[in-house]
Design an enzyme around this catalytic site. Structure first.
Site, short mmCIF file in Angstrom:
data_model
loop_
_atom_site.label_atom_id
_atom_site.label_comp_id
_atom_site.label_asym_id
_atom_site.label_seq_id
_atom_site.Cartn_x
_atom_site.Cartn_y
_atom_site.Cartn_z
N ARG A 178 0.80 -1.24 0.00
CA ARG A 178 0.00 0.00 0.00
C ARG A 178 0.83 1.28 0.00
O ARG A 178 0.45 2.30 0.59
CB ARG A 178 -1.00 0.03 1.18
CG ARG A 178 -2.00 -1.08 1.18
CD ARG A 178 -2.89 -1.09 -0.07
NE ARG A 178 -3.61 -2.34 -0.15
CZ ARG A 178 -3.18 -3.39 -0.85
NH1 ARG A 178 -2.09 -3.32 -1.60
NH2 ARG A 178 -3.85 -4.51 -0.87
N SER A 227 -10.21 0.33 3.26
CA SER A 227 -9.54 -0.14 4.48
C SER A 227 -8.95 1.05 5.22
O SER A 227 -8.18 1.82 4.65
CB SER A 227 -8.42 -1.11 4.12
OG SER A 227 -8.96 -2.27 3.55
N GLU A 297 -4.12 3.50 6.75
CA GLU A 297 -3.93 3.36 5.29
C GLU A 297 -4.55 4.56 4.60
O GLU A 297 -4.01 5.11 3.64
CB GLU A 297 -4.59 2.06 4.79
CG GLU A 297 -4.46 1.90 3.28
CD GLU A 297 -4.99 0.56 2.76
OE1 GLU A 297 -4.82 -0.48 3.46
OE2 GLU A 297 -5.60 0.55 1.67
#
Ligand SMILES: Cc1cc2nc3c(=O)[nH]c(=O)nc-3n(C[C@H](O)[C@H](O)[C@H](O)COP(=O)(O)OP(=O)(O)OC[C@H]3O[C@@H](n4cnc5c(N)ncnc54)[C@H](O)[C@@H]3O)c2cc1C
Length: 317
Positions: A178, A227, A297
């Site tokens: 990510r 997320s 995130e």
């Protein structure tokens, strides 16, 4: 950061552009969460050259923020100082070759996957379930069901903060879970991706499976940001959040999704502060219960609103 006087951008001193500037733009409608204060300005460049000239000519003091579909961003209630760049149609082209495709940064992932299906190209199916654009996917190394952008990327075209266009190899992108290692002020213009060939009915079948899995497991029709936290090494963030008793917990209009507890949702009237406070609460509860620190995130952008504080004037020339 606390919100400052947001009307200090001197428009007369912004570079002349062929695209458009919009002043004092409420950002909430641009985002999946549907929250967030105003940006001083939103700039929609006409084409690569227009963006390049803007970056070259603008004062270094003017902060610039690039957004895609804002599906992984929480814009704070105090808004974003400076200029927000939103790429449009001329940055959303596709060019299919025999075993690769170049895709413009502004193209939504879902459309990229659909165009690949139409042309009989495989390999982009996993993108279909990730809301967001190719540019956001390059920055976040977006991934799902065991595939990430880095698995299909050959190279990316970027523009630096002074308007120079460069091509970065996969290695230079330094992509990991990510994130990528490209300087924060670089803007992605396009990516070149590996593709295979397959019959459209097989590709369609995989797209249908992905859609069904998504609908079952994620609140994809709600106001969310995907997320919230990265999975810590060796753990699933949602399991830690569940174990800490956070499923369904709410602050104001912000709630931890009942369907997928690593998703926060705006149930209707949440502020960005509600959502950020809820994320911080989840972090604290997981820390207390397990000793593990969850890392956001979602990108938190902009200024915290505090109407009681008359903070110092900030001016951008
Ligand atoms: C319902 C839902 C499900 C999701 N599921 C997944 C999933 O399965 N897997 C996954 O990885 N993510 C998932 N996400 C998160 C999100 O869709 C991805 O991170 C996506 O790649 C973000 O793209 P975006 O265009 O929305 O970027 P934004 O959210 O607009 O921006 C994200 C970051 O990318 C930067 N950025 C955007 N465009 C550019 C550009 N052209 N150049 C440089 N930087 C840029 C922004 O500055 C910001 O730092 C989900 C989100 C939602 C709402």
């Amino acid at each position: 950061m606390i919100s400052s006087d947001l009307n200090k951008l001197d428009f007369k001193r912004l570079p002349h552009v062929r695209g458009s500037y919009k002043k004092h733009v409420i950002m909430a409608p641009y985002t999946w969460f549907r929250v967030g204060g105003a940006a001083d300005a939103v700039f929609r460049p006409q084409d690569h050259e227009d963006l390049s000239q803007f970056l070259l000519q603008k004062s270094k003091k003017v902060p610039v923020t690039i957004i895609g579909a804002a599906s992984n961003i929480l814009i704070r209630d105090g808004g974003i100082p400076g200029v927000v760049i939103k790429l449009g149609k001329s940055f959303a082209s596709t060019n299919f070759k025999s075993n690769s495709v170049r895709i413009g940064a502004a193209l939504p992932n879902s459309i990229a996957a659909r165009l690949a299906l139409k042309e009989g190209y495989s390999g982009l199916e996993f993108l279909s379930g990730i809301p967001g654009t190719i540019g956001g996917g390059l920055r976040m190394n977006a991934g799902a069901y065991g595939r990430e952008v880095k698995d299909i990327l050959i190279e990316a075209e970027v523009i630096d903060s002074t308007g120079n266009i460069k091509v970065l190899s996969l290695e230079e992108m330094a992509m990991s879970y990510r994130q990528c290692g490209v300087p924060k002020d670089y803007i992605f213009l396009s990516g070149l991706f590996k593709t295979g060939r397959d019959v459209p009915s097989n590709i369609q079948k995989r797209l249908d499976e992905i859609r069904a899995r998504r609908l079952e497991s994620q609140p994809i029709t709600e106001r969310t940001g995907g997320s919230t936290f990265k999975n810590p090494e060796g753990y699933k963030a949602w399991e830690l959040i569940e174990a800490a008793g956070c499923r369904g917990v709410s602050i104001g209009g912000a709630m931890v999704s009942e369907q997928h507890c690593n998703f926060l949702v705006n149930t209707g009237n949440a502020s960005a502060t509600d959502l950020e406070n809820l994320g911080n609460l989840v972090q604290q509860k997981v820390r207390d219960a397990t000793g593990i620190e969850l890392e956001w995130e979602i990108k938190l952008l902009g200024l915290i609103k505090d109407s009681n504080l008359n903070s110092k004037n900030v001016s951008y020339e």
